[in-house]
Design a protein around this motif. Structure first.
Motif, PDB file in Angstrom:
ATOM      1  N   UNK A  69      -0.696   1.869  -6.175  1.00 55.09           N
ATOM      2  CA  UNK A  69      -0.753   3.296  -6.525  1.00 55.09           C
ATOM      3  C   UNK A  69      -2.133   3.670  -7.057  1.00 55.09           C
ATOM      4  N   UNK A  70      -2.678   2.834  -7.939  1.00 51.04           N
ATOM      5  CA  UNK A  70      -3.994   3.105  -8.520  1.00 51.04           C
ATOM      6  C   UNK A  70      -5.077   3.060  -7.442  1.00 51.04           C
ATOM      7  N   UNK A  72      -7.647   6.073  -6.291  1.00 47.57           N
ATOM      8  CA  UNK A  72      -9.100   5.913  -6.274  1.00 47.57           C
ATOM      9  C   UNK A  72      -9.676   6.371  -4.929  1.00 47.57           C
ATOM     10  N   UNK A  73      -8.937   6.098  -3.849  1.00 50.26           N
ATOM     11  CA  UNK A  73      -9.410   6.520  -2.521  1.00 50.26           C
ATOM     12  C   UNK A  73      -9.474   8.034  -2.413  1.00 50.26           C
ATOM     13  N   UNK A  74      -8.563   8.715  -3.111  1.00 56.77           N
ATOM     14  CA  UNK A  74      -8.516  10.177  -3.050  1.00 56.77           C
ATOM     15  C   UNK A  74      -9.434  10.837  -4.071  1.00 56.77           C
ATOM     16  N   UNK A  75     -10.005  10.018  -4.987  1.00 56.36           N
ATOM     17  CA  UNK A  75     -10.846  10.583  -6.048  1.00 56.36           C
ATOM     18  C   UNK A  75     -12.184  11.089  -5.462  1.00 56.36           C
ATOM     19  N   UNK A  87       0.155  11.980  -7.370  1.00 51.69           N
ATOM     20  CA  UNK A  87      -0.572  10.719  -7.275  1.00 51.69           C
ATOM     21  C   UNK A  87      -1.414  10.472  -8.523  1.00 51.69           C
ATOM     22  N   UNK A  88      -2.040  11.536  -9.048  1.00 55.19           N
ATOM     23  CA  UNK A  88      -2.880  11.391 -10.230  1.00 55.19           C
ATOM     24  C   UNK A  88      -2.055  11.047 -11.472  1.00 55.19           C
ATOM     25  N   UNK A  89      -0.905  11.704 -11.643  1.00 60.38           N
ATOM     26  CA  UNK A  89      -0.051  11.449 -12.813  1.00 60.38           C
ATOM     27  C   UNK A  89       0.508  10.026 -12.777  1.00 60.38           C
ATOM     28  N   UNK A 138       0.852  -1.199   0.000  1.00 62.68           N
ATOM     29  CA  UNK A 138       0.000   0.000   0.000  1.00 62.68           C
ATOM     30  C   UNK A 138       0.879   1.238   0.000  1.00 62.68           C
ATOM     31  N   UNK A 139       0.331   2.335  -0.471  1.00 61.58           N
ATOM     32  CA  UNK A 139       1.054   3.610  -0.486  1.00 61.58           C
ATOM     33  C   UNK A 139       0.961   4.235   0.905  1.00 61.58           C
ATOM     34  N   UNK A 140       2.107   4.518   1.506  1.00 61.70           N
ATOM     35  CA  UNK A 140       2.148   5.109   2.843  1.00 61.70           C
ATOM     36  C   UNK A 140       2.379   6.614   2.804  1.00 61.70           C
TER      37      UNK A 140
END
Length: 216
Positions: free
Chosen positions: A208-209, A213-216, A190-192, A174-176
């Motif tokens: 990463x994807x 998605x969690x931040x979208x 993160x988006x790029x 997971x991304x920390x």
């Protein structure tokens, strides 16, 4: 890309990223090139390669694992063999008791009762059931025991070696933390990166994807 390798073999041309997590538990893909070995049941995540067949499907690495699981009950613990020997040793005495009571009482019912309280079956069954029950309980906790003798050998072990990845750790990275540079914001980075990685089935790319998605 995305295909499962059907046979064991040797790469004769091309390069690829192979996911071997079904064998090793390692979430990161392995880079294979010419003269490297690949196994049936592994997944091609990226690239293209040509393989010379080494083992047919029935002789493949994954097929041997399946056969091992099917035959693990034949690998008996020594306590099972001792219990079976003891149970077989009791049987002659049970029949001696039967004929002895029959000779003294001339009563078939009383003589048969001697056979009814014979403990040989209980000794034989209880040991096997205990071992199989322990193996079943271990499997419920994602621990595969190859046979009763290996379960029994644990009592003599003073060192246990674990394959860390996927055993003691979670095989899903997971991304920390995201560290933006050169004036970019965290969300922009993160988006790029997610746009670049969404086309790849790699476990790190998926992490990463999923974070994007969690931040979208």
């Amino acid at each position: 890309m995305g295909s499962m390798i059907p046979i064991d073999g040797e790469v004769v041309d091309g390069e690829a990223m192979i996911n071997e997590s079904s064998f090793t538990g390692e979430p990161l893909s392995k880079h294979v090139k010419k003269n490297d070995t690949v196994f049936a049941g592994t997944l091609v995540e990226e690239g293209k390669r040509f393989i010379r067949v080494r083992n047919l499907q029935d002789e493949s690495h994954i097929s041997n694992i399946v056969k091992m699981i099917d035959t693990n009950e034949s690998l008996k613990a020594s306590i099972q063999a001792k219990a079976e020997y003891l149970a077989d040793s009791i049987v002659p005495f049970s029949f001696l008791g039967f004929f002895g009571v029959l000779a003294l009482t001339r009563n078939v019912t009383r003589a048969t009762s001697v056979l009814m309280v014979d403990y040989s079956c209980a000794i034989r069954l209880s040991t096997s059931i205990a071992v199989i029950g322990a193996m079943l309980e271990a499997s419920k906790r994602n621990v595969l025991v190859k046979g009763g003798k290996y379960l029994e050998a644990i009592k003599d072990a003073d060192v246990i070696v674990f394959d860390k990845t996927g055993t003691l750790t979670n095989a899903n990275p997971t991304v920390k933390k995201v560290v933006p540079l050169n004036g970019y914001t965290r969300d922009e980075v993160l988006r790029i990166v997610a746009c670049l990685e969404e086309h790849f089935p790699h476990s790190v790319a998926n992490a990463i994807v999923n974070q994007a998605k969690k931040k979208a």
